[in-house]
Motif scaffolding. Structure first.
Motif, PDB file in Angstrom:
ATOM      1  N   VAL A  96     -23.070  47.421  -0.722  1.00 32.54           N
ATOM      2  CA  VAL A  96     -23.637  46.842   0.496  1.00 32.54           C
ATOM      3  C   VAL A  96     -24.727  47.742   1.067  1.00 32.54           C
ATOM      4  N   VAL A  97     -24.471  49.049   1.108  1.00 34.37           N
ATOM      5  CA  VAL A  97     -25.475  49.989   1.633  1.00 34.37           C
ATOM      6  C   VAL A  97     -26.742  49.955   0.777  1.00 34.37           C
ATOM      7  N   VAL A  98     -26.577  49.922  -0.546  1.00 36.86           N
ATOM      8  CA  VAL A  98     -27.741  49.835  -1.431  1.00 36.86           C
ATOM      9  C   VAL A  98     -28.512  48.540  -1.165  1.00 36.86           C
ATOM     10  N   LEU A  99     -27.794  47.435  -0.974  1.00 34.93           N
ATOM     11  CA  LEU A  99     -28.451  46.158  -0.684  1.00 34.93           C
ATOM     12  C   LEU A  99     -29.230  46.227   0.620  1.00 34.93           C
ATOM     13  N   VAL A 100     -28.645  46.833   1.657  1.00 33.81           N
ATOM     14  CA  VAL A 100     -29.324  46.955   2.947  1.00 33.81           C
ATOM     15  C   VAL A 100     -30.597  47.794   2.798  1.00 33.81           C
ATOM     16  N   LEU A 101     -30.499  48.914   2.092  1.00 26.59           N
ATOM     17  CA  LEU A 101     -31.659  49.787   1.914  1.00 26.59           C
ATOM     18  C   LEU A 101     -32.763  49.090   1.117  1.00 26.59           C
ATOM     19  N   LEU A 102     -32.372  48.389   0.047  1.00 26.62           N
ATOM     20  CA  LEU A 102     -33.371  47.668  -0.752  1.00 26.62           C
ATOM     21  C   LEU A 102     -34.008  46.538   0.053  1.00 26.62           C
ATOM     22  N   SER A 103     -33.207  45.870   0.890  1.00 27.27           N
ATOM     23  CA  SER A 103     -33.741  44.788   1.711  1.00 27.27           C
ATOM     24  C   SER A 103     -34.772  45.315   2.699  1.00 27.27           C
ATOM     25  N   ARG A 104     -34.452  46.439   3.325  1.00 26.08           N
ATOM     26  CA  ARG A 104     -35.408  47.016   4.279  1.00 26.08           C
ATOM     27  C   ARG A 104     -36.669  47.490   3.559  1.00 26.08           C
ATOM     28  N   LEU A 105     -36.492  48.043   2.373  1.00 23.94           N
ATOM     29  CA  LEU A 105     -37.646  48.469   1.586  1.00 23.94           C
ATOM     30  C   LEU A 105     -38.509  47.271   1.209  1.00 23.94           C
ATOM     31  N   LYS A 106     -37.883  46.216   0.726  1.00 25.67           N
ATOM     32  CA  LYS A 106     -38.638  45.020   0.335  1.00 25.67           C
ATOM     33  C   LYS A 106     -39.333  44.407   1.545  1.00 25.67           C
ATOM     34  N   HIS A 107     -38.653  44.396   2.685  1.00 30.04           N
ATOM     35  CA  HIS A 107     -39.262  43.816   3.883  1.00 30.04           C
ATOM     36  C   HIS A 107     -40.474  44.618   4.322  1.00 30.04           C
ATOM     37  N   ASP A 108     -40.416  45.928   4.168  1.00 34.80           N
ATOM     38  CA  ASP A 108     -41.568  46.763   4.517  1.00 34.80           C
ATOM     39  C   ASP A 108     -42.772  46.465   3.616  1.00 34.80           C
ATOM     40  N   VAL A 109     -42.487  46.105   2.350  1.00 32.91           N
ATOM     41  CA  VAL A 109     -43.568  45.888   1.387  1.00 32.91           C
ATOM     42  C   VAL A 109     -44.088  44.460   1.437  1.00 32.91           C
ATOM     43  N   VAL A 110     -43.180  43.461   1.445  1.00 30.94           N
ATOM     44  CA  VAL A 110     -43.623  42.064   1.339  1.00 30.94           C
ATOM     45  C   VAL A 110     -43.075  41.169   2.444  1.00 30.94           C
ATOM     46  N   GLN A 111     -42.512  41.762   3.507  1.00 33.29           N
ATOM     47  CA  GLN A 111     -42.072  41.005   4.675  1.00 33.29           C
ATOM     48  C   GLN A 111     -40.968  39.993   4.361  1.00 33.29           C
ATOM     49  N   MET A 112     -40.100  40.325   3.401  1.00 31.54           N
ATOM     50  CA  MET A 112     -38.976  39.441   3.097  1.00 31.54           C
ATOM     51  C   MET A 112     -37.819  40.287   2.588  1.00 31.54           C
ATOM     52  N   THR A 113     -36.584  39.901   2.950  1.00 33.58           N
ATOM     53  CA  THR A 113     -35.425  40.668   2.519  1.00 33.58           C
ATOM     54  C   THR A 113     -34.976  40.241   1.126  1.00 33.58           C
ATOM     55  N   VAL A 114     -34.105  41.045   0.542  1.00 28.92           N
ATOM     56  CA  VAL A 114     -33.595  40.759  -0.802  1.00 28.92           C
ATOM     57  C   VAL A 114     -32.704  39.523  -0.766  1.00 28.92           C
ATOM     58  N   ASN A 115     -32.857  38.644  -1.738  1.00 25.08           N
ATOM     59  CA  ASN A 115     -31.928  37.525  -1.880  1.00 25.08           C
ATOM     60  C   ASN A 115     -31.403  37.475  -3.313  1.00 25.08           C
ATOM     61  N   PHE A 116     -30.538  36.513  -3.579  1.00 28.32           N
ATOM     62  CA  PHE A 116     -29.849  36.464  -4.864  1.00 28.32           C
ATOM     63  C   PHE A 116     -30.816  36.252  -6.023  1.00 28.32           C
ATOM     64  N   ILE A 117     -31.937  35.590  -5.761  1.00 31.69           N
ATOM     65  CA  ILE A 117     -32.890  35.328  -6.840  1.00 31.69           C
ATOM     66  C   ILE A 117     -33.511  36.630  -7.330  1.00 31.69           C
ATOM     67  N   ASP A 118     -33.607  37.637  -6.439  1.00 33.77           N
ATOM     68  CA  ASP A 118     -34.083  38.949  -6.891  1.00 33.77           C
ATOM     69  C   ASP A 118     -33.209  39.468  -8.027  1.00 33.77           C
ATOM     70  N   LEU A 119     -31.901  39.261  -7.899  1.00 36.35           N
ATOM     71  CA  LEU A 119     -30.974  39.704  -8.940  1.00 36.35           C
ATOM     72  C   LEU A 119     -31.193  38.922 -10.230  1.00 36.35           C
ATOM     73  N   MET A 120     -31.464  37.620 -10.093  1.00 39.97           N
ATOM     74  CA  MET A 120     -31.709  36.789 -11.266  1.00 39.97           C
ATOM     75  C   MET A 120     -33.015  37.168 -11.958  1.00 39.97           C
ATOM     76  N   MET A 121     -33.966  37.722 -11.174  1.00 43.11           N
ATOM     77  CA  MET A 121     -35.309  37.931 -11.690  1.00 43.11           C
ATOM     78  C   MET A 121     -35.622  39.385 -12.016  1.00 43.11           C
TER      79      MET A 121
END
Length: 583
Positions: A96-121
């Motif tokens: 969960v902590v890794v997911l939160v950190l990756l989501s914040r990182l992704k949001h800083d870069v592309v203004q969107m949080t991590v979703n399940f499709i990221d895992l698929m892709m």
């Protein structure tokens, strides 16, 4: 003489009361002492930390319920495998902590949080891009592993409890069933993915909808069948009348005519940048708002709609890479053109390099190839384009895709103020004034580029087409100032044209653009390749000829025509012709 029964009664009544034994509290304390307080804390601590994280990152009852069910799924999954609740809780918390950190990182870069499709892709480009923009990330990952692995071993040894696998599996399936039912009954709105919160709940709820959509139609919507057929275009089948112009397509980052909003002060002569060679201002309807430039990149290169990918649209260029072998560059190569692209980021970002090569780009130059340092002004890419064009063989027409990035957010900081020394604030908010300053800088540098083309290539014909890839992120708030976030989100989900309209403009040097009914006042982004070929006098291949019929029938609207039926039909034609595969 007393009876024997009476004597027994008397003896019994004279006996002392039985010892009640230790109290319940004493028994609990004894059990704790026997197990050990540290071992109990090892079991409880991950759950307490998760509870705190839930209240910190989830904003309402709906998202907190999703978090709780997701937490249950993770815990019971690990318990089913390991039987140890302490280690299972720690592993779940780590994920969960890794997911939160990756989501914040992704949001800083592309203004969107991590979703399940990221895992698929997840693919090589994704990993390569992360390690490229964060060169120390590799060592951070190694360091975290060196800390976590001994800790997990300690928890394995400390955990005093063992839980049977079958009940754990039943609990996991119960949590999963509840999450699926809740997500289908109350799906998370797609626009919430742009909010910097609700990381775990959005991730798991998006998994339900993503899997459901994928089972239903795969990555891309298409008609079930059609009796029509397209003939594959032949390489030597293109014979344009007259001289073929060099074609330049310019991606004007986050640019639109801000006068669409009320009360904005603009500099003198502001609107001239949005006009074509014939003095007309034309409208380009993008399929993204505020950030995802690659939606429009897909539109203008493949000539198709990102909306056909539904919930997978955010990953459209990554999905289309190696699969959608149709587009403007391929069509122009059939007519003898060389093709090149200048890209303002790393080529691994959203699989840009792979996608553009798939659509027919022969020479792809990213920031590393071009020697760019951080964000560069438009003039940097124009100068590089002029340099590369001068290396082109004579009598060989060239298609150049120049992808600009200087007008990218944030506008709270001043970008290269040295390039506009005479600029004065207009009296809007500082971010709006900065946006307008960058637009003025872009317009000035574009005029310098035109002068460079005339000087460096005298007599050479050029067709130049510019477009705004999407509105800036603040645009909905100034276009619809009375609406709250939820209402704006619904308008964006409904593709309200007011929130997606930018501009496209056609210019020419030593060339007269061909008049065509396809050069409309308003077009969807997917039609721009068709407009360019028509204006350049390039014969259309069968797929673009079929798309032109759609354009004329639907008056410049593509996916929105007949609720997507026309787009699905064209997708099926391209699939049957072998131009789209694996989707």
């Amino acid at each position: 003489m007393a009876s024997p029964r009476r004597s027994v009664f008397s003896v019994s009544s004279m006996a002392s009361a039985p010892n009640p034994g230790p109290s319940a509290a004493t028994a609990v304390l004894a059990s704790v002492a026997a197990i050990g307080i540290w071992r109990l804390l090892a079991v409880a601590a991950p759950h307490l930390a998760a509870l705190a994280l839930m209240y910190e990152t989830e904003i309402d009852f709906s998202s907190r319920l999703g978090f709780a069910l997701a937490w249950g799924i993770l815990n019971f999954f690990w318990i089913t495998l390991l039987r140890r609740p302490a280690l299972s809780g720690a592993l779940s918390l780590t994920m969960v902590v890794v997911l939160v950190l990756l989501s914040r990182l992704k949001h800083d870069v592309v203004q969107m949080t991590v979703n399940f499709i990221d895992l698929m892709m997840i693919d090589r480009d994704t990993v390569a891009f992360l390690f490229t923009i964060f060169p120390n990330l590799r060592w951070s990952v190694i360091g975290v592993c060196l800390v976590i692995l001994p800790l997990m071993y300690a928890l394995w040894w400390l955990d005093p409890f063992r839980i049977r696998r079958l009940p754990a599996l039943a609990c996991k399936l119960a949590c999963l069933s509840a999450l699926v039912g809740y997500s289908l009954y109350h799906p998370d709105e797609a626009w919430r993915g742009y909010y910097d919160d609700g990381y775990l709940s959005k991730f798991f709820r998006s998994g339900v909808t993503a899997v459901s959509d994928f089972v239903q139609y795969g990555f891309m919507e298409s008609a079930a069948s059609t009796n029509e057929r397209l003939n594959m275009p032949l390489v030597d089948a293109c014979h344009p009348a007259g001289r073929r112009p060099n074609i330049i397509m310019i991606h004007d980052e986050s640019s639109f005519d801000i006068r669409a909003a009320q009360g904005i002060k603009v500099p003198p002569g502001y609107g001239s940048h949005f006009k074509s060679w014939d003095g007309k201002a034309r409208t380009f309807l993008a399929e993204s708002n505020g950030g995802p430039s690659w939606f429009t990149e897909y539109n203008v290169l493949a000539g198709l709609s990102s909306r056909s990918f539904g919930r997978f649209a955010y990953f459209v260029t990554r999905i289309a890479s190696g699969r959608v072998e149709r587009g403007l560059p391929l069509s122009l190569r059939r007519c003898g053109y060389d093709t090149m692209s200048l890209y303002p980021a790393y080529g691994a970002f959203m699989s840009a390099r792979s996608f553009q090569l798939t659509t027919g780009i022969e020479h792809f130059y990213d920031v590393k190839d071009l020697g760019a340092k951080d964000v560069e002004p438009d003039s940097f890419f124009y100068d590089k384009a002029l340099q590369l064009m001068s290396q082109q063989p004579p009598n060989k027409p060239l298609f150049s895709f120049i992808y600009l990035g200087a007008n990218h957010f944030p506008w709270e900081t001043r970008f290269r103020p040295d390039l506009t020394p005479s600029w004065r604030a207009l009296g809007n908010t500082p971010s709006l004034d900065e946006y307008l300053r960058r637009q003025a800088m872009s317009a000035e540098q574009y005029q310098a580029f035109l002068a460079g083309l005339k000087k460096k290539f005298p007599g050479e014909p050029f067709l130049i087409v510019r477009y705004g890839d999407h509105q800036p992120e603040f645009a909905p708030h100034i276009l619809e100032p009375g609406l709250d976030e939820g209402s704006l989100g619904k308008k964006l989900d409904a593709y309200d044209p007011r929130l997606y309209a930018t501009y496209y403009a056609i210019d020419a040097i030593n060339f007269e653009p061909v008049r065509s009914d396809a050069v409309m006042d308003t077009i969807d982004g997917a039609y721009l390749p068709l407009v360019i070929q028509e204006a350049a006098g390039i014969p259309l291949d069968p797929s673009f000829a079929a798309q032109k019929d759609v354009m004329l029938r639907c008056k410049g609207i593509f996916y929105g025509c007949k609720d997507g039926a026309e787009a699905r039909r064209l997708n099926r034609l391209l699939i049957n012709a072998g131009m789209i595969h694996g989707l």
